[in-house]
Design a protein around this motif. Sequence first.
Motif, mmCIF file in Angstrom:
data_model
loop_
_atom_site.group_PDB
_atom_site.id
_atom_site.type_symbol
_atom_site.label_atom_id
_atom_site.label_comp_id
_atom_site.label_asym_id
_atom_site.label_seq_id
_atom_site.Cartn_x
_atom_site.Cartn_y
_atom_site.Cartn_z
ATOM 1 N N VAL A 278 44.724 24.829 56.773
ATOM 2 C CA VAL A 278 43.578 25.598 57.276
ATOM 3 C C VAL A 278 42.724 24.731 58.193
ATOM 4 C CG1 VAL A 278 41.440 26.764 56.609
ATOM 5 C CG2 VAL A 278 43.540 27.159 55.297
ATOM 6 N N VAL A 279 42.434 23.507 57.773
ATOM 7 C CA VAL A 279 41.631 22.595 58.590
ATOM 8 C C VAL A 279 42.337 22.282 59.900
ATOM 9 C CG1 VAL A 279 40.741 20.220 58.730
ATOM 10 C CG2 VAL A 279 40.389 21.571 56.644
ATOM 11 N N PHE A 280 43.638 22.074 59.827
ATOM 12 C CA PHE A 280 44.410 21.770 61.039
ATOM 13 C C PHE A 280 44.326 22.914 62.050
ATOM 14 C CE2 PHE A 280 48.648 22.380 63.081
ATOM 15 C CZ PHE A 280 48.502 21.400 64.045
ATOM 16 N N VAL A 281 44.566 24.135 61.579
ATOM 17 C CA VAL A 281 44.576 25.293 62.475
ATOM 18 C C VAL A 281 43.196 25.519 63.083
ATOM 19 C CG1 VAL A 281 44.867 27.796 62.592
ATOM 20 C CG2 VAL A 281 46.524 26.398 61.345
ATOM 21 N N ILE A 282 42.139 25.464 62.242
ATOM 22 C CA ILE A 282 40.775 25.713 62.735
ATOM 23 C C ILE A 282 40.394 24.691 63.797
ATOM 24 C CG2 ILE A 282 38.330 25.690 62.098
ATOM 25 C CD1 ILE A 282 39.121 26.870 59.405
ATOM 26 N N ASN A 283 40.619 23.409 63.509
ATOM 27 C CA ASN A 283 40.227 22.369 64.468
ATOM 28 C C ASN A 283 41.088 22.398 65.726
ATOM 29 O OD1 ASN A 283 38.021 20.422 63.421
ATOM 30 N ND2 ASN A 283 39.326 20.762 61.625
ATOM 31 N N ALA A 284 42.371 22.710 65.584
ATOM 32 C CA ALA A 284 43.253 22.751 66.741
ATOM 33 C C ALA A 284 42.810 23.829 67.718
ATOM 34 C CB ALA A 284 44.695 22.985 66.294
ATOM 35 N N ILE A 687 34.392 22.058 51.046
ATOM 36 C CA ILE A 687 33.402 22.999 51.578
ATOM 37 C C ILE A 687 32.763 22.446 52.845
ATOM 38 C CG2 ILE A 687 31.249 24.226 51.077
ATOM 39 C CD1 ILE A 687 32.022 24.116 48.097
ATOM 40 N N SER A 688 32.394 21.152 52.806
ATOM 41 C CA SER A 688 31.729 20.527 53.965
ATOM 42 C C SER A 688 32.643 20.491 55.177
ATOM 43 C CB SER A 688 31.284 19.102 53.600
ATOM 44 O OG SER A 688 30.405 19.121 52.488
ATOM 45 N N ILE A 689 33.897 20.148 54.981
ATOM 46 C CA ILE A 689 34.842 20.041 56.093
ATOM 47 C C ILE A 689 35.135 21.408 56.693
ATOM 48 C CG2 ILE A 689 37.259 19.486 56.639
ATOM 49 C CD1 ILE A 689 36.929 17.144 54.583
ATOM 50 N N LEU A 690 35.270 22.413 55.841
ATOM 51 C CA LEU A 690 35.493 23.770 56.355
ATOM 52 C C LEU A 690 34.302 24.219 57.201
ATOM 53 C CD1 LEU A 690 37.171 25.602 53.332
ATOM 54 C CD2 LEU A 690 38.199 25.082 55.547
ATOM 55 N N PHE A 691 33.093 23.950 56.718
ATOM 56 C CA PHE A 691 31.881 24.317 57.449
ATOM 57 C C PHE A 691 31.850 23.610 58.804
ATOM 58 C CE2 PHE A 691 27.520 23.585 58.759
ATOM 59 C CZ PHE A 691 26.944 24.849 58.632
ATOM 60 N N ALA A 692 32.084 22.297 58.788
ATOM 61 C CA ALA A 692 32.031 21.517 60.029
ATOM 62 C C ALA A 692 33.115 21.957 61.006
ATOM 63 C CB ALA A 692 32.183 20.031 59.702
ATOM 64 N N SER A 693 34.303 22.262 60.490
ATOM 65 C CA SER A 693 35.407 22.674 61.354
ATOM 66 C C SER A 693 35.108 24.008 62.052
ATOM 67 C CB SER A 693 36.700 22.788 60.539
ATOM 68 O OG SER A 693 37.045 21.537 59.971
ATOM 69 N N LEU A 694 34.386 24.875 61.344
ATOM 70 C CA LEU A 694 34.075 26.198 61.904
ATOM 71 C C LEU A 694 32.947 26.149 62.935
ATOM 72 C CD1 LEU A 694 34.333 28.380 58.656
ATOM 73 C CD2 LEU A 694 35.804 28.562 60.683
ATOM 74 N N PHE A 695 31.945 25.288 62.730
ATOM 75 C CA PHE A 695 30.724 25.376 63.529
ATOM 76 C C PHE A 695 30.489 24.211 64.486
ATOM 77 C CE2 PHE A 695 29.885 27.964 59.722
ATOM 78 C CZ PHE A 695 29.589 29.172 60.327
ATOM 79 N N LEU A 696 31.192 23.104 64.321
ATOM 80 C CA LEU A 696 30.963 21.962 65.217
ATOM 81 C C LEU A 696 31.991 21.959 66.348
ATOM 82 C CD1 LEU A 696 30.202 19.040 62.706
ATOM 83 C CD2 LEU A 696 28.571 20.422 64.001
ATOM 84 N N PRO A 697 31.571 21.541 67.535
ATOM 85 C CA PRO A 697 32.511 21.497 68.671
ATOM 86 C C PRO A 697 33.373 20.235 68.693
ATOM 87 C CG PRO A 697 30.327 20.864 69.404
ATOM 88 C CD PRO A 697 30.178 21.250 67.961
ATOM 89 N N PHE A 698 33.164 19.362 67.717
ATOM 90 C CA PHE A 698 33.943 18.126 67.635
ATOM 91 C C PHE A 698 34.221 17.841 66.146
ATOM 92 C CE2 PHE A 698 29.397 17.224 68.324
ATOM 93 C CZ PHE A 698 29.059 16.712 67.084
ATOM 94 N N SER A 752 26.871 18.517 46.600
ATOM 95 C CA SER A 752 27.123 17.553 47.673
ATOM 96 C C SER A 752 27.316 18.277 49.005
ATOM 97 C CB SER A 752 28.344 16.693 47.347
ATOM 98 O OG SER A 752 29.532 17.474 47.334
ATOM 99 N N SER A 753 27.921 19.465 48.974
ATOM 100 C CA SER A 753 28.121 20.227 50.216
ATOM 101 C C SER A 753 26.794 20.636 50.834
ATOM 102 C CB SER A 753 28.960 21.479 49.932
ATOM 103 O OG SER A 753 30.226 21.123 49.438
ATOM 104 N N ILE A 754 25.861 21.059 49.995
ATOM 105 C CA ILE A 754 24.542 21.460 50.494
ATOM 106 C C ILE A 754 23.875 20.304 51.237
ATOM 107 C CG2 ILE A 754 22.196 22.080 49.755
ATOM 108 C CD1 ILE A 754 23.542 23.705 47.473
ATOM 109 N N PHE A 755 23.959 19.103 50.667
ATOM 110 C CA PHE A 755 23.306 17.960 51.308
ATOM 111 C C PHE A 755 24.117 17.440 52.494
ATOM 112 C CE2 PHE A 755 20.731 18.231 47.588
ATOM 113 C CZ PHE A 755 19.503 17.733 47.991
ATOM 114 N N ASP A 756 25.424 17.651 52.487
ATOM 115 C CA ASP A 756 26.214 17.347 53.692
ATOM 116 C C ASP A 756 25.750 18.226 54.860
ATOM 117 O OD1 ASP A 756 27.829 15.322 52.736
ATOM 118 O OD2 ASP A 756 29.377 16.690 52.006
ATOM 119 N N ILE A 757 25.556 19.512 54.564
ATOM 120 C CA ILE A 757 25.121 20.446 55.613
ATOM 121 C C ILE A 757 23.710 20.101 56.079
ATOM 122 C CG2 ILE A 757 24.581 22.868 56.082
ATOM 123 C CD1 ILE A 757 26.890 23.566 54.108
#
Length: 875
Positions: A278-284, A687-698, A752-757
């Motif tokens: 999932v992370v691979f596909v989203i970021n790609a 959770i943090s990685i999924l969030f970042a992969s969806l909303f960050l441009p890098f 931890s995800s809340i504070f990562d965000i």
Amino acid sequence: MKKIKTPNKEIIRNSPNISSYATMDLTAVIDIFKTQNEGLTTKEADSRLEEFGPNQISEGYKDTVWSKLFEAIINPFNVILIVIAVVTFITDIVIPARKDFFTFAIIILLVFVSSTISFIQSQSSSKAIEKLTNQINNTSHVYRDATLIQIPQNQVVPGDIVHLGAGDVLPADIRFIQTRDTFIAQSALTGESTPVEKFSHTLNDKDMSLTDLENIGFMGSNMISGSARGVVLATGDSTYFGSMAGSLTGDRAKNSFERGVEDISQMLIRMMLIIVPVVFVINAFNKGDWGTSLVFAISIAVGLTPEMLPVITNSTLAVGAQNMAKQKVIVRSTSAIQSFGEMDVLCTDKTGTLTEDKIVVERYMNLNGDDDRRVLRHAYLNSYFQTGLKNLIDFAIINRAEGYKFDSILNNYEVVDEVPFDFNRRRMSVVLEDKTGKCQLITKGAVEEMLSISSFIELDGKVYPLDDEKLAIAKETYETYNHQGLRMIAVAQKNNIPDSEHFSIADESDMVLIGFMGFLDPPKKSATPAIKALEEHKVRTVVLTGDSEGVAINVCNEVGIATNVVYTGGDIEAMTDLELSKAVEECNLFAKLAPSQKTRVISVLQSIGHTVGFLGDGINDAPALRRADVGISVDTAVDIAKETADIVLLEKDLMVLERGVLEGRKTFGNIMKYIKMATSGNFGNIISILFASLFLPFLPILPVQLLTQNLLNDFAQIGMPFDNIDENYLIEPKSWNTRSVRNFMYWLGPVSSIFDILCFAILWFVMDANTLGKAPLFQAGWFIFGTLSQIIIIHMIRTSKTPFIESMSSNELTLSTFIVGIIACVVAFSDIAIGLDMSPLPVRFIPWFVLLLIGYMVAVQLVKKLYIKRYNELI
């Protein structure tokens, strides 16, 4: 037949040839091995030990230095690092005109440091365990220089003449020279459930299967009863056991802890298999860089794998084993440490554990209860002339009789035969002939068993038939002294015996009962406080003894074990498993038990959810030791008991057990800290990685940064096996609970995800790291927060109390986490960050960073308290 001047190494090395010795005349066998009935000389034995090597089985797979080094280097974590190093080498060194060696060097350094630490820990753990297990030495009785001596089993050599008694483990493959009612259990080799009798005669059938040979004994089998002498045919790898050792040493069944760790590991693997694609596909698709996205996804897989679990687990168990060794407890199987901590029922034999194991003759009496030295004399002749296993009762009788100079009559008798002791008959007999040619059978044993073979009774110097009236007199005397706490045995004899060279159990009939022997085995002074200490830590003590009710009740009352409900072997034999499952919950004393009945009680306790330990040291305890979740024996136990046990006590002291229980719980607690930290941290990272992969441009963090962070966190956890455990955590038994681990993961992971965000938001909006060009700054911010928050979580979840205030970590854990924290800060806030493709963080980020960490600590503490209140469990 060609005679061989020196032991033929080829014959000895090939185990199938052992069968050829079964059909050889004993003289020929003795001649082949250039030995004699009086044994080898010391010089000959030393020479053969040098030629054939120690009498020990080589492991099919042995942890060598090279194998440990290979395992330290080749693991999933390092493999991914090496793959990334190869990619980095191509992209940073081979392709560009301006070559950048720094990142590649960092990755190689990470591989080297990771492998080195793993190797050092593995080596130190193995050496520690090996050193401890070497403290337990099994010995064998051999004839050297015509004298019977005791030597370590690994020094037995081909041609040695060994002497065997009940309870001995056969140290090698042997041809029997002399046997006397020799019964051997060889189920480990053949699967036979019942012991087989061995003889010394030469066989004629050359086609018999190896294990059916009646005059050959095999290494690893054990003497159940009788006595024997034999010549050693093969040792070590040359034995039948050595030839099939690989098939005999299969994996032991996993305990609840091992099954739980496996379950959690599988859960994490399933999560990884889902999240990585999932992370691979989203970021790609979002970033358009398929190569970097693939490496990032693979790095995430490594980050979600608790690669330190084997190191933490093995190191913690090794530390536990060493701590227990300081208490004179030797751990033969490290997995038993956790079972020790989980144990909530300790089943124990009475003699030598609750009592001093220093039996003395208190009374020798006729059937009216009057002192009678004639009874002592008969008991003395029986004990002295038997060749089987002499127990404490025999030694007590001999010592008391020799005080009356009874040893002066020994020359008047010659042994004709004997019927050795076994735990079903619970008696033993010798046949003696005096100088006048008169033969006499003398038997001593447990009172009820002796009454069952007696047809006559001697009262006031006259012999009467054993009718109900006379039986009542004998029983009244027995019960009177038995209830006073004396351990009673009966003595009987008969003169009318057949003219025979060999006697059997059938000859133990129509005996004349002549009297009783009463023994005193006082309770240990340490037994009462030890049982109380175990009870305070929620471990119930249950006595399983073959002794009579009266003696057992007396001892249990003195040491504080309730005896309001008592069952005997006869009682439980009549019970169904359902009835027995109710009985074991209310009864703390089971008396007059056969070995199989001890095993049944343990099995029923296990079936209703208890983790059961068993403490025993005799031949009859071996089945129960094998059946228990944790078998406990003592260094002075018979060989088969020590071989079967998981834990061996160098002192027979129940207080040592209590300390061992606490060490087991401490070990369990430190391992659980890592597991709960790893599972909750991984869940939060997902959770943090999924969030970042969806909303960050890098990418929120590059592969090399993520792996560096992962390695730093691993280093921070190195001190965990040495950590302190809160006293309140040690009060109750600790067992694996997969649901508890999952609940903890679901509660603490999202925190931890809340504070990562929140960290993402500060970096994006406050630090202006919101463009592709500012990605290195963003990545540096999450690198330092992710590293420090993982260090903090170690201290937050290591205790149910308030960390740093109510509960302090060990010096080792404090040091490892402090050093890693300093290193991470230096990397993130200095130019070293450039080497990891990050931008050094500005000073103005520090207040926000500190605020995030404080908020995270407060939030974790609050959620932790809510979790403890919700599930009513300590963490």
